[in-house]
Design a protein around this motif. Structure first.
Motif, short mmCIF file in Angstrom:
data_model
loop_
_atom_site.label_atom_id
_atom_site.label_comp_id
_atom_site.label_asym_id
_atom_site.label_seq_id
_atom_site.Cartn_x
_atom_site.Cartn_y
_atom_site.Cartn_z
N PRO A 379 -7.60 -1.26 3.57
CA PRO A 379 -6.76 -2.31 3.00
C PRO A 379 -7.26 -3.73 3.19
O PRO A 379 -6.68 -4.66 2.63
CB PRO A 379 -5.41 -2.12 3.70
N ASP A 380 -8.33 -3.93 3.97
CA ASP A 380 -8.90 -5.27 4.07
C ASP A 380 -9.38 -5.72 2.69
O ASP A 380 -9.98 -4.93 1.94
CB ASP A 380 -10.08 -5.28 5.05
N GLY A 381 -9.16 -6.97 2.36
CA GLY A 381 -9.55 -7.50 1.06
C GLY A 381 -8.44 -7.45 0.04
O GLY A 381 -8.50 -8.14 -0.98
N LEU A 382 -7.43 -6.61 0.28
CA LEU A 382 -6.31 -6.52 -0.64
C LEU A 382 -5.24 -7.56 -0.28
O LEU A 382 -5.09 -7.93 0.89
CB LEU A 382 -5.67 -5.13 -0.58
N GLU A 383 -4.50 -8.02 -1.27
CA GLU A 383 -3.36 -8.88 -1.01
C GLU A 383 -2.33 -8.09 -0.21
O GLU A 383 -2.29 -6.85 -0.29
CB GLU A 383 -2.77 -9.38 -2.33
N PRO A 384 -1.48 -8.76 0.57
CA PRO A 384 -0.52 -8.05 1.42
C PRO A 384 0.30 -6.99 0.71
O PRO A 384 0.50 -5.89 1.25
CB PRO A 384 0.36 -9.18 1.96
N GLN A 385 0.76 -7.29 -0.50
CA GLN A 385 1.55 -6.32 -1.26
C GLN A 385 0.78 -5.03 -1.48
O GLN A 385 1.29 -3.92 -1.26
CB GLN A 385 1.96 -6.92 -2.61
N PHE A 386 -0.48 -5.16 -1.89
CA PHE A 386 -1.28 -3.98 -2.19
C PHE A 386 -1.83 -3.34 -0.92
O PHE A 386 -2.04 -2.12 -0.88
CB PHE A 386 -2.41 -4.35 -3.15
N GLY A 387 -2.05 -4.15 0.12
CA GLY A 387 -2.48 -3.58 1.39
C GLY A 387 -1.44 -2.63 1.95
O GLY A 387 -1.77 -1.53 2.45
N ALA A 388 -0.16 -3.01 1.87
CA ALA A 388 0.91 -2.13 2.35
C ALA A 388 0.98 -0.85 1.54
O ALA A 388 1.18 0.25 2.09
CB ALA A 388 2.24 -2.88 2.29
N LEU A 389 0.81 -0.96 0.24
CA LEU A 389 0.83 0.23 -0.61
C LEU A 389 -0.35 1.14 -0.31
O LEU A 389 -0.23 2.37 -0.33
CB LEU A 389 0.81 -0.18 -2.09
N HIS A 390 -1.50 0.55 -0.02
CA HIS A 390 -2.69 1.33 0.31
C HIS A 390 -2.47 2.12 1.60
O HIS A 390 -2.82 3.31 1.69
CB HIS A 390 -3.90 0.41 0.43
N ARG A 391 -1.89 1.47 2.60
CA ARG A 391 -1.64 2.15 3.88
C ARG A 391 -0.61 3.27 3.73
O ARG A 391 -0.67 4.28 4.45
CB ARG A 391 -1.17 1.13 4.92
N ALA A 392 0.31 3.13 2.79
CA ALA A 392 1.35 4.14 2.59
C ALA A 392 0.91 5.27 1.67
O ALA A 392 1.60 6.30 1.56
CB ALA A 392 2.61 3.49 2.02
N ALA A 393 -0.25 5.12 1.00
CA ALA A 393 -0.71 6.13 0.05
C ALA A 393 -1.04 7.44 0.76
O ALA A 393 -1.53 7.44 1.90
CB ALA A 393 -1.93 5.62 -0.71
N SER A 394 -0.81 8.55 0.07
CA SER A 394 -0.97 9.87 0.70
C SER A 394 -2.32 10.52 0.44
O SER A 394 -2.67 11.50 1.12
CB SER A 394 0.15 10.80 0.21
N ASP A 395 -3.08 10.04 -0.54
CA ASP A 395 -4.38 10.65 -0.82
C ASP A 395 -5.31 9.63 -1.46
O ASP A 395 -4.93 8.49 -1.74
CB ASP A 395 -4.22 11.89 -1.71
N ASP A 396 -6.55 10.06 -1.71
CA ASP A 396 -7.56 9.15 -2.25
C ASP A 396 -7.20 8.65 -3.65
O ASP A 396 -7.50 7.50 -3.99
CB ASP A 396 -8.92 9.84 -2.28
N ALA A 397 -6.59 9.51 -4.46
CA ALA A 397 -6.21 9.09 -5.82
C ALA A 397 -5.19 7.96 -5.76
O ALA A 397 -5.29 6.98 -6.50
CB ALA A 397 -5.65 10.27 -6.61
N GLU A 398 -4.20 8.08 -4.90
CA GLU A 398 -3.21 7.02 -4.75
C GLU A 398 -3.85 5.74 -4.24
O GLU A 398 -3.51 4.64 -4.69
CB GLU A 398 -2.09 7.45 -3.80
N ARG A 399 -4.77 5.88 -3.29
CA ARG A 399 -5.42 4.69 -2.74
C ARG A 399 -6.28 4.01 -3.81
O ARG A 399 -6.32 2.77 -3.89
CB ARG A 399 -6.25 5.08 -1.51
N LEU A 400 -6.97 4.79 -4.63
CA LEU A 400 -7.76 4.20 -5.70
C LEU A 400 -6.86 3.49 -6.71
O LEU A 400 -7.19 2.41 -7.20
CB LEU A 400 -8.60 5.28 -6.41
N ARG A 401 -5.72 4.09 -7.01
CA ARG A 401 -4.81 3.47 -7.96
C ARG A 401 -4.33 2.11 -7.44
O ARG A 401 -4.19 1.16 -8.21
CB ARG A 401 -3.61 4.38 -8.24
N VAL A 402 -4.12 2.00 -6.14
CA VAL A 402 -3.71 0.71 -5.56
C VAL A 402 -4.83 -0.32 -5.74
O VAL A 402 -4.57 -1.49 -6.08
CB VAL A 402 -3.35 0.86 -4.07
N VAL A 403 -6.08 0.09 -5.51
CA VAL A 403 -7.21 -0.83 -5.71
C VAL A 403 -7.27 -1.28 -7.17
O VAL A 403 -7.48 -2.46 -7.46
CB VAL A 403 -8.53 -0.14 -5.30
N VAL A 404 -7.07 -0.35 -8.09
CA VAL A 404 -7.08 -0.69 -9.51
C VAL A 404 -5.94 -1.65 -9.84
O VAL A 404 -6.11 -2.62 -10.59
CB VAL A 404 -6.98 0.59 -10.36
#
Length: 424
Positions: A379-404
């Motif tokens: 989650p480093d580099g992400l804005e706080p809103q997206f960083g929180a979503l990235h940490r809460a994501a359950s798999d790689d697909a969800e984490r990639l979607r947050v980056v997108v």
């Protein structure tokens, strides 16, 4: 009933019920205000329409349109056309203001680059991103789930407003006429709210207000992209009289913008009808008089395209309020071809310039490298809103979607700045 003529309680229902804080406003007026005050709408001021903002020092005085000014102009066109046909004007304006919210930096070029990045999580499409932003990402309303999690529900617009803002009411690969089309309106993980939005809808048919929004979008950008191209010096109107140039133009129009099977002869007739109008901006030279004539031409074109659609739709459906699924917008073929030719003019003389292709290549590299850097660091580099979503994501697909989602939210300038910071 909710007090809005032509719309029932289902049309004004929200995904998460909430009280009206200010009695006297309609549900659609509240929706319009929410989109108008959203950060996502403001960000469109920094996103390319066709001519990049401040593309060269020589263009500092031309003030080319951005996604924001395009959305505002689309909203004005749609509000008046919708009202003339009996739609609620606030509803249509909301849809027009919201229709481009999901577009990423660098216009359609950025959209294609992000689609490549997002392949492992279902791809990227600006219209599907708009729905995701309206129903999940834009911070306005939250709810608590059954398991106690607090989750965002975006702007929590009414069912009718979400439906009106949805150009492509189907998932990827389910286009009703062209299954291979890249155009779609919902990602798989946004299906619950999409299915709720489409309750009562007849199959994949678009609601009437979405059709008005879509035509208003076509009208606004076809006419205004021509105007921007002339202002920026990319188009000499005399070229439209030269046979070799016309042949190239009609090839672009037939391949990308005209209905399937349209002949070059039909497109030539469409262009000649426009060139024969007394208000067509022949000999544009940038002088004050020429600019005034060009502005009159844009007004004439918008009026021509909207009035013909209004006339044909009324001939088909008669008087009365045309709303939701009670009618289809009818745009005469001749008018659609005139619009298609104008789109091809902007494509041929603005988007296909040699220097634009070099710029697009660089932009695609920026998107790809930015995505790679964020995937590695998040989650480093992400804005706080997206960083929180990235940490809460359950798999790689969800984490990639947050980056997108993070990249899609950036303006052209902020994408370049973040790329420089993360890759230097």
């Amino acid at each position: 009933m909710n007090g809005i003529d032509g719309y029932n309680d289902a049309a004004t229902e929200r995904w998460v019920p909430e009280p009206d804080k200010r009695p006297g406003r309609t549900a659609f007026q509240r929706d319009r205000a929410r989109v108008l005050h959203s950060a996502a709408l403001r960000r469109l001021a920094g996103k390319t329409q066709v001519v990049a903002p401040l593309e060269t020092p020589a263009q500092l005085s031309t003030s080319p349109r951005t996604r924001l000014t395009h959305s505002l102009e689309c909203a004005q066109v749609g509000r008046e056309l919708g009202a003339a046909l009996g739609c609620d004007p606030d509803l249509v304006e909301t849809a027009c203001l919201a229709h481009d919210l999901g577009h990423p930096p660098f216009g359609h070029n950025g959209e294609q680059a992000l689609d490549e990045v997002a392949r492992p999580c279902g791809g990227f499409e600006g219209n599907a991103q708009s729905l995701r932003l309206l129903t999940r990402i834009e911070p306005k309303r939250f709810t608590t789930t059954a398991d106690g999690r607090v989750t965002g529900v975006g702007l929590n617009l009414t069912r009718a407003s979400l439906d009106a803002a949805t150009k492509y009411p189907w998932p990827r690969g389910k286009h009703p006429e062209a299954p291979g089309s890249p155009k779609f309106g919902v990602y798989e993980d946004d299906r619950p709210v999409f299915d709720w939005m489409r309750e009562g809808a007849p199959g994949d048919r678009r609601c009437f207000e979405a059709q008005v929004m879509d035509w208003s979008d076509d009208v606004a950008y076809s006419v205004h992209d021509l105007e921007d191209g002339l202002h920026a010096g990319h188009l000499d109107p005399n070229l439209l009289l030269a046979d070799p140039e016309r042949a190239d133009l009609f090839e672009v129009a037939a391949a990308r913008y005209a209905p399937l099977g349209t002949s070059a002869g039909e497109l030539a007739e469409a262009l000649d009808r426009l060139l024969d109008q007394p208000w067509w901006p022949h000999g544009y030279d940038g002088s004050a008089v020429a600019q005034a004539r060009l502005k009159d031409a844009t007004s004439q074109l918008i009026g021509r395209f909207c009035l013909e659609a209004e006339r044909a739709t009324r001939e088909a459906h008669g008087p009365g309020r045309l709303t939701r699924y009670r009618a289809e917008l009818v745009v005469p073929r001749a008018v659609r071809l005139e619009c298609a030719v104008l789109k091809a003019v902007a494509d041929r003389y603005v988007m296909q310039r040699d220097e634009q292709e070099a710029l697009r290549r660089r932009q695609r590299v920026v998107i790809a490298e930015l995505a790679e850097a964020l995937v590695c660091r998040a989650p480093d580099g992400l804005e706080p809103q997206f960083g929180a979503l990235h940490r809460a994501a359950s798999d790689d697909a969800e984490r990639l979607r947050v980056v997108v989602d993070q990249i899609a939210s950036l303006t052209d300038a902020s994408a370049l700045a973040l790329h420089h910071r993360l890759t230097r």
